[in-house]
Design a protein around this motif. Sequence first.
Motif, mmCIF file in Angstrom:
data_model
loop_
_atom_site.group_PDB
_atom_site.id
_atom_site.type_symbol
_atom_site.label_atom_id
_atom_site.label_comp_id
_atom_site.label_asym_id
_atom_site.label_seq_id
_atom_site.Cartn_x
_atom_site.Cartn_y
_atom_site.Cartn_z
ATOM 1 N N GLY A 89 69.785 34.644 -25.114
ATOM 2 C CA GLY A 89 68.305 34.909 -25.105
ATOM 3 C C GLY A 89 67.334 34.177 -24.488
ATOM 4 O O GLY A 89 67.922 32.979 -24.131
ATOM 5 N N GLY A 90 66.426 34.641 -24.218
ATOM 6 C CA GLY A 90 65.330 33.784 -23.248
ATOM 7 C C GLY A 90 65.493 33.687 -21.905
ATOM 8 O O GLY A 90 64.934 32.602 -21.435
ATOM 9 N N THR A 91 66.385 34.374 -21.589
ATOM 10 C CA THR A 91 66.642 34.165 -19.970
ATOM 11 C C THR A 91 65.709 34.939 -19.010
ATOM 12 O O THR A 91 65.600 34.682 -18.019
ATOM 13 N N GLY A 92 64.764 35.722 -19.644
ATOM 14 C CA GLY A 92 63.768 36.579 -18.888
ATOM 15 C C GLY A 92 64.173 38.089 -18.702
ATOM 16 O O GLY A 92 63.584 38.680 -17.849
ATOM 17 N N LYS A 93 65.080 38.360 -19.291
ATOM 18 C CA LYS A 93 65.333 39.997 -19.550
ATOM 19 C C LYS A 93 64.344 40.910 -19.574
ATOM 20 O O LYS A 93 64.124 41.669 -18.590
ATOM 21 N N THR A 94 63.200 40.583 -20.472
ATOM 22 C CA THR A 94 62.371 41.550 -20.748
ATOM 23 C C THR A 94 61.317 41.549 -19.693
ATOM 24 O O THR A 94 60.737 42.330 -19.212
ATOM 25 N N THR A 95 60.894 40.030 -19.428
ATOM 26 C CA THR A 95 59.786 39.994 -18.324
ATOM 27 C C THR A 95 60.404 40.704 -17.072
ATOM 28 O O THR A 95 59.868 41.148 -16.300
ATOM 29 N N LEU A 96 61.869 40.284 -16.621
ATOM 30 C CA LEU A 96 62.205 40.722 -15.547
ATOM 31 C C LEU A 96 62.222 42.410 -15.514
ATOM 32 O O LEU A 96 62.164 43.033 -14.224
ATOM 33 N N ILE A 136 64.147 34.200 -9.145
ATOM 34 C CA ILE A 136 62.815 34.511 -9.300
ATOM 35 C C ILE A 136 62.115 33.299 -9.634
ATOM 36 O O ILE A 136 62.568 32.702 -10.991
ATOM 37 N N HIS A 137 61.076 32.920 -9.145
ATOM 38 C CA HIS A 137 60.697 31.603 -9.625
ATOM 39 C C HIS A 137 59.540 31.780 -10.687
ATOM 40 O O HIS A 137 59.217 32.909 -11.225
ATOM 41 N N SER A 138 59.560 30.465 -11.427
ATOM 42 C CA SER A 138 58.539 30.720 -12.574
ATOM 43 C C SER A 138 57.169 30.971 -12.114
ATOM 44 O O SER A 138 56.587 30.459 -11.056
ATOM 45 N N MET A 139 56.416 31.909 -12.887
ATOM 46 C CA MET A 139 55.062 32.149 -12.646
ATOM 47 C C MET A 139 54.527 32.348 -13.882
ATOM 48 O O MET A 139 54.735 33.591 -14.588
ATOM 49 N N SER A 140 53.548 31.686 -14.538
ATOM 50 C CA SER A 140 53.030 31.815 -15.907
ATOM 51 C C SER A 140 52.211 33.311 -15.976
ATOM 52 O O SER A 140 52.364 34.087 -17.126
ATOM 53 N N SER A 145 66.510 32.905 -12.944
ATOM 54 C CA SER A 145 65.256 33.369 -13.514
ATOM 55 C C SER A 145 64.535 32.021 -13.947
ATOM 56 O O SER A 145 64.970 31.044 -14.366
ATOM 57 N N GLN A 146 63.074 32.210 -13.779
ATOM 58 C CA GLN A 146 62.171 31.257 -14.305
ATOM 59 C C GLN A 146 62.471 29.714 -13.367
ATOM 60 O O GLN A 146 62.451 28.787 -13.810
ATOM 61 N N TRP A 147 62.768 30.074 -12.254
ATOM 62 C CA TRP A 147 63.513 28.978 -11.281
ATOM 63 C C TRP A 147 62.479 28.001 -10.746
ATOM 64 O O TRP A 147 61.269 28.534 -10.771
HETATM 65 N N1 ADP Z 1 59.259 33.959 -14.105
HETATM 66 C C1 ADP Z 1 58.931 33.527 -15.210
HETATM 67 N N2 ADP Z 1 57.902 32.817 -15.141
HETATM 68 C C2 ADP Z 1 57.482 32.123 -16.066
HETATM 69 N N3 ADP Z 1 57.661 32.311 -17.604
HETATM 70 C C3 ADP Z 1 58.625 33.250 -17.650
HETATM 71 C C4 ADP Z 1 59.528 33.932 -16.583
HETATM 72 N N4 ADP Z 1 60.404 34.896 -17.012
HETATM 73 C C5 ADP Z 1 60.225 34.451 -18.515
HETATM 74 N N5 ADP Z 1 59.417 33.801 -18.876
HETATM 75 C C6 ADP Z 1 59.028 33.425 -20.181
HETATM 76 O O1 ADP Z 1 60.310 33.053 -20.727
HETATM 77 C C7 ADP Z 1 60.232 33.586 -22.164
HETATM 78 C C8 ADP Z 1 61.371 34.448 -22.395
HETATM 79 O O2 ADP Z 1 61.289 35.439 -21.660
HETATM 80 P P1 ADP Z 1 61.854 36.945 -22.042
HETATM 81 O O3 ADP Z 1 61.490 37.871 -20.872
HETATM 82 O O4 ADP Z 1 61.262 37.463 -23.398
HETATM 83 O O5 ADP Z 1 63.473 36.718 -22.225
HETATM 84 P P2 ADP Z 1 64.607 37.588 -22.747
HETATM 85 O O6 ADP Z 1 64.003 39.000 -22.929
HETATM 86 O O7 ADP Z 1 65.716 37.304 -22.362
HETATM 87 O O8 ADP Z 1 64.687 36.980 -24.406
HETATM 88 C C9 ADP Z 1 58.973 34.233 -22.211
HETATM 89 O O9 ADP Z 1 57.850 33.361 -23.071
HETATM 90 C C10 ADP Z 1 58.382 34.541 -21.033
HETATM 91 O O10 ADP Z 1 57.134 34.619 -21.000
#
Ligand code: ADP
Length: 224
Positions: free
Chosen positions: A12-19, A161-165, A130-132
């Motif tokens: 979990g928390g790897t960025g799947k939903t965000t990506l 994919i670099h970190s970007m708030s 992810s969130q590199w």
């Molecule tokens: N490229 C990114 N830059 C900054 N924060 C990110 C990035 N990708 C994800 N996050 C943050 O990381 C956390 C987990 O991301 P999320 O997409 O919910 O992961 P997953 O779906 O794998 O559980 C969230 O708080 C999200 O805002």
Amino acid sequence: MAEIICIIGNKGGTGKTTLSHLLCHGLTLLGRRAACVMTDEDREPVLPDGRRYVVADARSPHARDKVVSRLRELKGWIGVLDGGANRTDLDISLYQMSDIVLLPFRDSPEDYRAVLRDLDLFPKARALPSQWPRNRWQLDAANRMVDELPEDFRARVLPPIHSMSATKVLLQTRLQSEPGTALNRLAREFAQGVLGLFEEEASCVATALAQARAEADAEESDHP
Ligand SMILES: Nc1ncnc2c1ncn2[C@@H]1O[C@H](COP(=O)(O)OP(=O)(O)O)[C@@H](O)[C@H]1O
Ligand SMILES: [Mg+2]
């Protein structure tokens, strides 16, 4: 027929939903039609308001099959399936439905262990840093970890994919603010990279077909 991409992985928390959202947003900026398909039973779906792409709630197996078969009928569309954590059975089913498979991982020992396991389990999948980190020192350390992965796995690691708030904007239930220039650029670059993977796949298929044809011709000239 629509093309299907899934973004999966056991951790979990790897960025799947965000990506998934970033990719759909980027695809629309490149003029493609995209649907972000949510499959994670533990999360609430977001609303389509303000987004350039369609969102679909496919948290039950029945809804998933329905959404994917509907998408398959839509020519020119791209469906992005957002996976859930700790659900190997769901990951296997999404993997089987997809043309391109992405496994995001962050720069942590736990993530490296999880992505190595998933790369082993899903032979056609690519690992996506992810969130590199952007900070030079942290970036060098993270890249060194990737360099130390076994060669056959390293060859399947995509550009990071670099970190970007600002990516958080895309996870709002209703998209309230317009994505800014930097977020749009990140989304576009990511989408371009993924479209490049489709071209790579197509050229691999073309090479394999040409090779099979050449072998068949050689066989026929040996045994006319
Ligand atoms: N490229 C990114 N830059 C900054 N924060 C990110 C990035 N990708 C994800 N996050 C943050 O990381 C956390 C987990 O991301 P999320 O997409 O919910 O992961 P997953 O779906 O794998 O559980 C969230 O708080 C999200 O805002
Ligand atoms: Mg998620």
